[in-house]
Design a protein around this motif. Structure first.
Motif, short mmCIF file in Angstrom:
data_model
loop_
_atom_site.label_atom_id
_atom_site.label_comp_id
_atom_site.label_asym_id
_atom_site.label_seq_id
_atom_site.Cartn_x
_atom_site.Cartn_y
_atom_site.Cartn_z
N THR A 229 0.84 -1.21 0.00
CA THR A 229 0.00 0.00 0.00
C THR A 229 0.87 1.25 0.00
O THR A 229 0.60 2.21 -0.74
N ARG B 199 1.53 4.52 -2.84
CA ARG B 199 1.32 5.91 -2.46
C ARG B 199 2.49 6.81 -2.83
O ARG B 199 2.30 8.00 -3.09
N ARG C 278 -6.46 10.03 -4.44
CA ARG C 278 -7.04 9.30 -3.32
C ARG C 278 -8.21 10.08 -2.75
O ARG C 278 -8.18 11.31 -2.65
N PRO C 279 -9.25 9.36 -2.35
CA PRO C 279 -10.38 10.04 -1.72
C PRO C 279 -9.94 10.74 -0.43
O PRO C 279 -9.02 10.27 0.25
N SER D 186 -8.80 8.99 3.02
CA SER D 186 -8.46 7.59 2.76
C SER D 186 -7.33 7.14 3.68
O SER D 186 -6.37 7.88 3.91
N THR D 187 -7.43 5.95 4.20
CA THR D 187 -6.45 5.42 5.14
C THR D 187 -5.67 4.26 4.51
O THR D 187 -6.11 3.67 3.51
N ALA E 283 -7.85 1.18 4.50
CA ALA E 283 -8.87 1.17 3.46
C ALA E 283 -8.26 0.89 2.09
O ALA E 283 -8.83 0.14 1.28
N GLU E 284 -7.09 1.45 1.81
CA GLU E 284 -6.44 1.24 0.53
C GLU E 284 -5.94 -0.20 0.39
O GLU E 284 -5.96 -0.78 -0.69
N GLU F 264 -8.92 -2.23 -0.42
CA GLU F 264 -9.30 -1.99 -1.81
C GLU F 264 -8.46 -2.85 -2.75
O GLU F 264 -8.96 -3.44 -3.71
#
Length: 405
Positions: free
Chosen positions: A75, A79, A207-208, A211-212, A215-216, A219
């Motif tokens: 993740t 990022r 990213r929304p 967003s954490t 959560a990513e 996803e």
């Protein structure tokens, strides 16, 4: 992606000049240093304590961070700027291993220090490896991914298996700290190479808000699950890694016990496997051109299953060495096309997370397989782990057959 589309996507040969050459060299040099350290650490641990549990714990610390942080590393890799992340990780690893080399030279090494080093380096590796997988598609053209992955894996096999591990005793003869000093130098060289790598920033969707990481990560797992081809490939790879764990953990018993060979026989079997793994890099792209990636992986698993059956039923050192050589060839075919397919099918900005899922499950499967293999060898017979591995590979092939049909 159809078989025809897959075949047409693998005909471009990656150019050595520019970004790929730097990335390849950094990866191969780093694997060489890792092989030196990986061979030297257990020997150092055994010289510091006669407690088998503590010695084994050093190896275990090389697996644990993948189970704890593997998904998180993927993740984070999605990022950040992957090139800068890899560069920074190599600098930190160079500093850690250099400091450890000084401690060994001064006679200040301890089991606690070994455990801490193994844990820290593997934690950093969870970010580095996932970032490297995500970075490659931005370094080479899409059609060159298969060739690039094959060259990377072949170079790493040569650096780690053919050069690094055999050289360790020579370096240890020069001083207990020498392998670690060389390892630190390889990390530093890797950082310098990556620092000069020029790539375009990936086109990631925004990213929304709010967003954490959790959560990513979820996803990424959801996307992997929804893609039928990747889901079945991930399941098949996990089954194979359980089988590999069972085979590798008991291979020395298979050769020296069931076959009645000595240390030279065991070395012959390992060498055959390493040579086959290198040769597989030459076959991986050509086979995918003819059949498509999924079918190439399927055929590789099918042949590997046959090799394991031969190992478990034919009481012959020559047959075992030959089977392991072919097994190594097809292992590289599987790995090259599995990684390439994952890179091709993963949505933009999600390669790191999907790569992390594959790697985490692979690492989890190996120790489970080792335990199963040990129990099978002790309870049934020393050739049983090879047959257990064959059964697991057959299940993996069955998963892929459903995707092909």
């Amino acid at each position: 992606m159809t078989a025809a589309q897959e075949a047409s996507a693998v005909r471009v040969v990656p150019a050595w000049r520019g970004g790929f050459g730097r990335l390849w060299t950094a990866a191969v040099v780093s694997r060489f240093g890792d092989a030196l350290r990986g061979a030297a650490l257990p020997l150092l641990a055994a010289s510091l304590t006669d407690d088998p549990l503590l010695v084994a714990s050093v190896t275990a610390c090389g697996y644990l961070p993948w189970l704890l942080f593997g998904l998180l590393g993927g993740t984070v890799a999605d990022r950040v700027d992957q090139r800068r992340a890899m560069w920074a990780v190599d600098l930190v690893r160079a500093a850690l291993v250099a400091g450890f080399a000084v401690a060994v030279a001064l006679g200040d090494a301890s089991i606690a220090l070994l455990l801490g080093l193994a844990f820290a380096l593997t934690t950093l590796q969870t970010l580095f490896d996932n970032a490297a997988t995500a970075l490659l598609p931005s370094v080479v053209p899409a059609g060159a991914l298969a060739g690039a992955n094959a060259r990377l894996m072949t170079g790493q096999q040569i650096a780690g298996g053919a050069l690094g591990a055999p050289l360790t005793p020579v370096l240890l003869a020069a001083g207990a700290a020498v392998p670690y000093a060389v390892d630190a130098a390889t990390y530093l060289l890797g950082a310098l190479l990556l620092g000069g790598l020029r790539t375009e920033a990936p086109d990631r969707p925004p990213r929304p808000a709010g967003s954490t990481l959790r959560a990513e990560t979820a996803e990424g797992l959801a996307v992997l699950w929804r893609d039928r081809a990747l889901r079945r490939l991930c399941l098949a790879t996990t089954l194979c890694n359980v089988g590999m764990g069972a085979l590798i953990a008991t291979l020395v018993l298979h050769v020296t016990g069931w076959l009645g060979g000595g240390d030279d026989a065991y070395a012959l079997v390992l060498t055959a496997y390493a040579a086959g793994s290198v040769g597989g890099g030459l076959l991986a792209r050509r086979l995918a051109e003819r059949t498509g990636r999924i079918r190439a992986v399927f055929l590789a698993g099918l042949v590997q299953t046959g090799c394991l059956v031969v190992m478990g039923t034919v009481h012959s050192l020559v047959a075992t060495a030959g089977a392991m050589a072919v097994f190594g060839v097809m292992g590289t075919v599987w790995n090259t096309n599995q990684v390439t397919l994952m890179q091709e099918r993963a949505p933009e900005g999600m390669i790191g997370r999907i790569s992390a899922a594959f790697r985490t499950l692979a690492v989890a499967g190996a120790p489970l397989g080792a335990l199963l293999g040990g129990a099978a060898a002790a309870g049934i017979g020393l050739n049983t782990p090879a047959l257990l591995a064959a059964a697991l590979f057959a299940c993996a092939v069955a998963c892929l057959a459903r995707r092909i049909n």
